[in-house]
Scaffold this motif. Structure first.
Motif, PDB file in Angstrom:
ATOM      1  N   TYR A  57       0.844  -1.199   0.000  1.00  0.00           N
ATOM      2  CA  TYR A  57       0.000   0.000   0.000  1.00  0.00           C
ATOM      3  C   TYR A  57       0.875   1.244   0.000  1.00  0.00           C
ATOM      4  N   ARG A  58       0.317   2.302  -0.573  1.00  0.00           N
ATOM      5  CA  ARG A  58       1.048   3.568  -0.700  1.00  0.00           C
ATOM      6  C   ARG A  58       0.254   4.762  -0.187  1.00  0.00           C
ATOM      7  N   THR A  59      -1.006   4.566   0.157  1.00  0.00           N
ATOM      8  CA  THR A  59      -1.841   5.654   0.658  1.00  0.00           C
ATOM      9  C   THR A  59      -2.662   5.147   1.835  1.00  0.00           C
ATOM     10  N   GLU A 108      -5.359   2.692   0.774  1.00  0.00           N
ATOM     11  CA  GLU A 108      -4.837   1.351   0.518  1.00  0.00           C
ATOM     12  C   GLU A 108      -4.461   0.651   1.819  1.00  0.00           C
ATOM     13  N   PHE A 109      -3.966   1.408   2.784  1.00  0.00           N
ATOM     14  CA  PHE A 109      -3.676   0.856   4.116  1.00  0.00           C
ATOM     15  C   PHE A 109      -4.951   0.290   4.744  1.00  0.00           C
ATOM     16  N   GLU A 110      -6.062   1.008   4.596  1.00  0.00           N
ATOM     17  CA  GLU A 110      -7.337   0.508   5.133  1.00  0.00           C
ATOM     18  C   GLU A 110      -7.753  -0.789   4.442  1.00  0.00           C
ATOM     19  N   VAL A 111      -7.547  -0.858   3.115  1.00  0.00           N
ATOM     20  CA  VAL A 111      -7.872  -2.084   2.379  1.00  0.00           C
ATOM     21  C   VAL A 111      -7.014  -3.243   2.885  1.00  0.00           C
ATOM     22  N   PHE A 156       5.313   8.247   7.103  1.00  0.00           N
ATOM     23  CA  PHE A 156       3.973   8.742   6.793  1.00  0.00           C
ATOM     24  C   PHE A 156       3.855   9.127   5.327  1.00  0.00           C
ATOM     25  N   ASN A 157       4.833   9.854   4.822  1.00  0.00           N
ATOM     26  CA  ASN A 157       4.784  10.296   3.421  1.00  0.00           C
ATOM     27  C   ASN A 157       4.869   9.125   2.441  1.00  0.00           C
ATOM     28  N   LEU A 158       5.505   8.041   2.855  1.00  0.00           N
ATOM     29  CA  LEU A 158       5.615   6.870   1.988  1.00  0.00           C
ATOM     30  C   LEU A 158       4.301   6.107   1.863  1.00  0.00           C
ATOM     31  N   TYR A 159       3.551   6.013   2.978  1.00  0.00           N
ATOM     32  CA  TYR A 159       2.457   5.041   3.007  1.00  0.00           C
ATOM     33  C   TYR A 159       1.089   5.565   3.443  1.00  0.00           C
ATOM     34  N   TYR A 160       0.996   6.767   3.994  1.00  0.00           N
ATOM     35  CA  TYR A 160      -0.263   7.121   4.661  1.00  0.00           C
ATOM     36  C   TYR A 160      -0.853   8.464   4.267  1.00  0.00           C
ATOM     37  N   VAL A 161      -0.327   9.113   3.257  1.00  0.00           N
ATOM     38  CA  VAL A 161      -0.838  10.431   2.871  1.00  0.00           C
ATOM     39  C   VAL A 161      -2.239  10.266   2.281  1.00  0.00           C
TER      40      VAL A 161
END
Length: 622
Positions: free
Chosen positions: A248-250, A253-256, A617-622
């Motif tokens: 995941y990158r956002t 996508e993390f929620e998915v 955070f900038n890599l995966y959660y923005v």
């Protein structure tokens, strides 16, 4: 008075929480406020160098293959689409308004890409995936109200950091560094525990399997021995291959990904064996993470909960050991504070690695030794048990750090009731160290010291080369450091395993800060640290370094190779503080107010820690 203080703390907490939510709602959801809700299909699509197999399914014909979304001509906050790479490595490049963003469609079935601009068209190119099949369809222009919980946590961290730095300034540096350390390590450590994707620590899958075996009562893990694992463990461990192409990158996508992990039924078990390269390690460095897994199993948490709880329990033991180390050490507190909060060290503290116990107890053991040495305290039975206990834990975690037992030589006649007692105790501790080393070595040898299959390896020939040509081997060690100095120095300070690093400039700043604190944090007690003591500390560091490199040279490096392969900067972490401690002085050319240095180290370490979590955070959660 106490009641008023509690009320004040609660009031401040509520104000901070309300302010955080206001920032999340009115700052980070500004696009939703100004552009409104949006869920529009993008249907005008053209393809290039793609063979259409069926609706939304393609074969990539060459590296110039792409899908272009045309005639959008409006504001796009987020581009979302469904996808499937069928388990293949498919990297993508998203281009719009002259900008290019790299991404991938591995291990994810719904992509979300942040745009945040008005665009005419968006091109999705497929990189290095010729002849592979993909599925991409249902492109949507999305804009919706969102509470990003990871971002909320980041805002809270900013406010906490500002509060701690402000309090330190208000107190003019007159603070307890161990308390600030505990606040930093628990807050930023918890953030790392949550934010670092699963199995992204160095060889975390291997260490997790070892921890899980211990939590299941399998103290000595043997090759091929099956235990009860949750059904789905194999699929979970496969996620270690996502470190090169993140799943995941956002935040969407993390929620998915999180939903998919929670949806897997781990309550049903099966008897299985999963290999681990950590097989040769003793159970000692996995005690705390295994306890976290065990608690999760007892409380019947979802399987993924056991993974995060194992991480968290490792963080707790690291926090407690170093908190006490900073509290008791009579000199070098500021240097220890900064060393223990380096980005790489904090990253490791929330992993399953054996380095967590190694690092924490190395700091604690050295603090005890220096305290008793400086205080000229006579060593009691409890003191000896604490000291040797720390030494044994360190050696049982990684046998090459057994020279820590040499620290007993630092003690002088004032630490003992008699000359005879001094040497009986010293020789007994050294003998115990030798026995511990042999026991841990034989344990690893029985289970197979060489776990990584590397061509050209011969332990016997390599050891003969070292024994009969020691000068050549010294040259090998020297060349290893010279040729890999940036990697080694960065690997102990700014590297975050498979996620990348904070950059060479940050690395240079950190090392300048470390040497600056070591040189200018003067202390009257340092006069008690004579040349003999410094020699013993330096000798211990050098022997540990040589032993660690020799282990890798013998088991991981082809015979007579000119550099040691596999030696990483993180192996230097337990040695950085004692080495820099040697620069402690009573007097210096320039005198600095120690309270001012307190302010500097709190601001520096806090800023560094926030930079590292912001990087993630900038890599995966923005």
């Amino acid at each position: 008075m106490k009641k008023n203080r509690i009320i004040g703390i609660i009031a401040i907490g509520l104000i901070v929480l309300i302010l955080t939510l206001l920032i999340e709602v009115f700052v980070f959801n500004w696009n939703f406020i100004t552009h409104g809700s949006k869920n529009q299909d993008i249907t005008e699509i053209t393809t290039n160098n793609l063979e259409i197999l069926e609706s939304g399914k393609y074969r990539i014909l060459d590296n110039n293959a792409s899908i272009k979304l045309n005639n959008i001509d409006e504001f796009v906050n987020k581009l979302q689409f469904n996808t499937d790479s069928f388990g293949k490595n498919v990297n993508i490049r998203i281009s719009y308004n002259g900008k290019t963003v790299n991404n991938n469609i591995d291990f994810i079935n719904e992509k979300s890409i942040n745009i945040g601009e008005k665009v005419d068209s968006i091109t999705i190119s497929f990189v290095n995936a010729t002849d592979q099949e993909i599925s991409v369809n249902n492109f949507r222009n999305m804009n919706y109200f969102q509470i990003n919980l990871i971002r909320v946590m980041m805002i809270l961290l900013v406010m906490m950091l500002m509060g701690v730095i402000g309090f330190t300034l208000y107190k003019k540096g007159n603070i307890r560094l161990e308390v600030i350390f505990l606040i930093f390590v628990l807050s930023f450590g918890l953030a790392n525990t949550i934010m670092i994707p699963v199995l992204y620590g160095w060889d975390d899958a291997e260490h997790f399997v070892k921890s899980y075996n211990l939590a299941s009562g399998n103290i000595i893990m043997r090759e091929g021995e099956a235990i009860e694992y949750p059904i789905g463990m194999g699929d979970f461990l496969e996620k270690k291959f996502q470190t090169s192409n993140p799943n995941y990158r956002t935040y969407e996508e993390f929620e998915v990904e999180t939903d998919s992990l929670l949806a897997q039924k781990y309550s049903i078990t099966e008897s299985a064996y999963y290999p681990s390269m950590a097989l040769t390690y003793t159970a000692v460095p996995y005690i705390f993470s295994a306890f976290g897994i065990l608690v999760s199993k007892i409380l019947n948490f979802p399987f993924i909960g056991s993974y995060y709880l194992g991480r968290f329990f490792n963080l707790i033991i690291y926090a407690l050991t170093v908190f006490y180390a900073i509290k008791i050490i009579p000199m070098g507190k500021k240097l220890l504070f900064v060393c223990a909060l380096l980005a790489t060290v904090m990253f490791q503290a929330t992993s399953f690695s054996a380095d967590v116990v190694l690092n924490g107890f190395s700091f604690l053991a050295f603090a005890f030794v220096i305290k008793w040495l400086i205080d000229e305290k006579k060593l009691s039975i409890p003191d000896l048990l604490i000291m040797t206990g720390c030494f044994i834990l360190i050696t049982a975690s990684k046998v090459t750090y057994a020279p820590i037992f040499l620290m007993v030589l630092l003690f002088k006649k004032n630490n003992f009731s008699s000359k005879k007692g001094e040497w009986i105790i010293k020789l007994s501790v050294l003998a115990l160290g030798g026995l511990t080393f042999v026991a841990v070595f034989l344990y690893g040898q029985k289970l197979g010291l060489t776990q990584w299959e590397v061509p050209g390896i011969s332990v016997r020939e390599q050891l003969l080369f070292i024994i009969f040509t020691p000068l050549e081997y010294i040259k090998v060690i020297f060349q290893t450091f010279i040729s890999q100095r940036d990697v080694l120095l960065g690997g102990s300070t700014v590297y975050l395993a498979y996620m990348g690093d904070l950059g060479r400039n940050t690395q240079i700043i950190i090392w300048l800060m470390l040497f600056g604190i070591a040189l200018f944090d003067v202390d009257d007690k340092s006069s008690l640290l004579v040349m003999r003591d410094r020699g013993i500390i330096l000798f211990t560091c050098l022997i540990t370094l040589i032993l660690t490199m020799t282990a890798l040279y013998a088991t991981f490096t082809p015979v007579r190779n000119q550099i040691v392969l596999g030696f990483q900067g993180r192996y230097l972490i337990p040695l950085i503080f004692p080495f820099l401690f040697l620069f402690q002085r009573k007097k210096w050319v320039v005198s600095f107010n120690t309270k001012i240095i307190n302010i500097i180290v709190v601001a520096f370490s806090g800023t560094l820690l926030f930079s590292s979590v912001l990087y993630v955070f900038n890599l995966y959660y923005v």
